[in-house]
Structure formats: C-alpha cells, structure tokens
Design a protein around this motif. Structure first.
Motif, PDB file in Angstrom:
ATOM      1  N   PHE A   1       1.433  -4.934  22.778  1.00 51.48           N
ATOM      2  CA  PHE A   1       0.689  -3.451  23.181  1.00 51.48           C
ATOM      3  C   PHE A   1       1.389  -2.284  22.311  1.00 51.48           C
ATOM      4  O   PHE A   1       0.771  -1.563  21.826  1.00 51.48           O
ATOM      5  N   ALA A   2       2.810  -2.315  22.349  1.00 47.55           N
ATOM      6  CA  ALA A   2       3.674  -1.163  21.755  1.00 47.55           C
ATOM      7  C   ALA A   2       3.144  -1.274  20.338  1.00 47.55           C
ATOM      8  O   ALA A   2       3.279  -0.116  19.540  1.00 47.55           O
ATOM      9  N   LEU A   3       3.377  -2.753  19.656  1.00 41.95           N
ATOM     10  CA  LEU A   3       3.050  -2.649  18.249  1.00 41.95           C
ATOM     11  C   LEU A   3       1.832  -2.068  17.855  1.00 41.95           C
ATOM     12  O   LEU A   3       1.801  -1.514  16.846  1.00 41.95           O
ATOM     13  N   LEU A   4       0.895  -2.452  18.760  1.00 39.14           N
ATOM     14  CA  LEU A   4      -0.514  -2.149  18.309  1.00 39.14           C
ATOM     15  C   LEU A   4      -0.483  -0.421  18.326  1.00 39.14           C
ATOM     16  O   LEU A   4      -1.235   0.016  17.380  1.00 39.14           O
ATOM     17  N   VAL A   5      -0.214  -0.082  19.477  1.00 37.20           N
ATOM     18  CA  VAL A   5      -0.313   1.355  19.444  1.00 37.20           C
ATOM     19  C   VAL A   5       0.606   2.100  18.428  1.00 37.20           C
ATOM     20  O   VAL A   5       0.076   3.283  18.026  1.00 37.20           O
TER      21      VAL A   5
ATOM     22  N   LEU B   1       8.600  -0.037  14.170  1.00 38.13           N
ATOM     23  CA  LEU B   1       7.764  -0.845  14.141  1.00 38.13           C
ATOM     24  C   LEU B   1       8.048  -2.165  13.556  1.00 38.13           C
ATOM     25  O   LEU B   1       7.797  -3.256  13.790  1.00 38.13           O
ATOM     26  N   PHE B   2       8.661  -2.097  12.399  1.00 38.99           N
ATOM     27  CA  PHE B   2       9.481  -3.247  11.863  1.00 38.99           C
ATOM     28  C   PHE B   2      10.413  -3.981  12.563  1.00 38.99           C
ATOM     29  O   PHE B   2      10.681  -5.338  12.552  1.00 38.99           O
ATOM     30  N   VAL B   3      11.251  -3.207  13.526  1.00 38.23           N
ATOM     31  CA  VAL B   3      11.991  -3.815  14.214  1.00 38.23           C
ATOM     32  C   VAL B   3      11.060  -4.792  15.241  1.00 38.23           C
ATOM     33  O   VAL B   3      11.670  -5.698  15.566  1.00 38.23           O
TER      34      VAL B   3
ATOM     35  N   SER C   1      16.294  -0.419  17.930  1.00 39.32           N
ATOM     36  CA  SER C   1      14.696   0.275  18.055  1.00 39.32           C
ATOM     37  C   SER C   1      14.982   1.570  18.832  1.00 39.32           C
ATOM     38  O   SER C   1      14.156   2.632  18.736  1.00 39.32           O
ATOM     39  N   THR C   2      15.700   1.413  20.014  1.00 37.55           N
ATOM     40  CA  THR C   2      15.806   2.426  20.916  1.00 37.55           C
ATOM     41  C   THR C   2      16.373   3.702  20.369  1.00 37.55           C
ATOM     42  O   THR C   2      16.182   4.805  20.483  1.00 37.55           O
TER      43      THR C   2
END
Length: 219
Positions: free
Chosen positions: A49-53, A95-97, A131-132
């Motif tokens: 979900f996070a990736l798509l958003v 996003l790559f991560v 990523s954070t």
C-alpha cells in the motif's frame, strides 16, 4: 539385573533422550520458521500500500514539476519548486528501499535455514531504518515550500524570526533523527513511538523468535 544390563539400559535411555531432544529441536525450528514467515507476510499489505501510494505521489509530483521546469520555470515560485523537488527526490529514494524490502520479504520462505532467514531479517532491519531516516530528511522542506518573494518585501522582523525558527527547528529535528535512528536505540521511548506499527513490530518479533531458537540450540 547385573551391571552390564544396567549400562545397556542407561545407554538406551540416553539415546532415546537424545533422539527426543533432536526431534523437539527440529519441531521448534520448523514452527519458528512458519511463525516468522507469517509475521513477515503480515508486513506485505502495508508495504505494498505504501509503495503504491508513494509511486502515485512521486509520479504526479514529477509530472507537475517537470512541466514547471520545462514551461514556466522563470515565473515559478522557486521556494515551492526546489522544496517540492527535494521532497519528491527523497520520496523516490525511499520507494527504491521499499521495493528492496518487498523483494527480501518475498524471498523468505518457511523451508530455508535459520541462518539465511536471519541474514534477510538483518537486511530488512537495516533498510527499514534507512528508509525512515531518508523520509525524515523531508521535514525542513515542508516549512519552506510556501515561501514566496513577497516575504522579502512585505514581512516584518517578527514574522521572519518565527519562520526561521520553525525551519531551523525542523532542520535540527530531521538531522537529529537521521543520525540517531539506530538499532541500538530501539528501547528508547522516542524510537518506539516512531517504530510501533506493522512495518517494524513483526520484524522484531521474527528476530526474537530466531534468537530464541539459537539460544535453544546452544543449551
């Protein structure tokens, strides 16, 4: 019962205990692998979900910014343009991560060795922290994207002080988090406040389970 029979009985009992111990350890490892697989599988929906958003956000942002750079750069608000560009770039890196993390999660299966699974979990842990860190670097630009040229001529000293203090504060917080988000700080309250959702807790539970199996092996 003579001494020889007692020795044979003792030897047989020891062999059965050893066999039982090996079976129990094997069962414990199998159950642990299944639990770890289930924990990591629970991370997939939120990651996807996070990736798509994120992809949608970056795609729209890149399209809008690209048109501004190509067509209306001279008239554009440079504060907004450069702030938005930094935000989109940092999000794209994150996003790559995320893609890397999803690959690692899908590579984990319930049949592979404990050692291999531990290696993948460590990679997931490191990438989650990175990523954070990257996403928190966005904080300062959220305070500058609305700046404009009229500020230079129309604002008084008090307005500038408030604005600069806010930006400096956000910059300090973002840099502090970037350098202090480390695994060794995982037991601190501020760390647990940030890492308290389904992107972190299942990972930690998985690592704890595997550590318990390793401790059981040693014992």
């Amino acid at each position: 019962m003579n001494e020889l029979e007692l020795k044979e009985l003792w030897k047989t009992a020891n062999e059965k205990l050893e066999e039982s111990f090996i079976i129990n350890r094997k069962n414990a490892e199998d159950i642990t692998r299944i639990k770890v697989y289930n924990f990591l599988s629970s991370m997939k929906p939120i990651k996807i979900f996070a990736l798509l958003v994120g992809i949608l956000w970056v795609s729209i942002g890149a399209t809008v910014l690209g048109r501004i750079y190509l067509n209306t750069f001279s008239e554009a608000n440079k504060f907004f343009l450069f702030s938005a560009t930094i935000q989109i770039l940092l999000t794209a890196i994150a996003l790559f991560v995320y893609i890397y993390q999803l690959i690692k999660i899908y590579q984990v299966n319930s049949d592979e060795s404990i050692l291999k699974t531990q290696g993948k979990l460590v990679q997931l842990r490191i990438s989650t922290l990175w990523s954070t860190r990257i996403l928190f670097l966005q904080l300062p630009v959220w305070t500058t994207f609305w700046w404009n040229e009229t500020m230079l001529t129309d604002w008084n000293l008090f307005q500038w002080i408030i604005t600069i203090v806010i930006t400096i504060t956000f910059t300090y917080v973002s840099m502090w988090l970037f350098f202090n988000i480390k695994y060794e700080n995982r037991n601190k309250k501020w760390f647990q406040l940030i890492f308290s959702g389904k992107e972190w807790i299942p990972l930690m539970k998985s690592m704890e389970l595997l550590e318990q199996v390793e401790d059981y092996k040693v014992k």
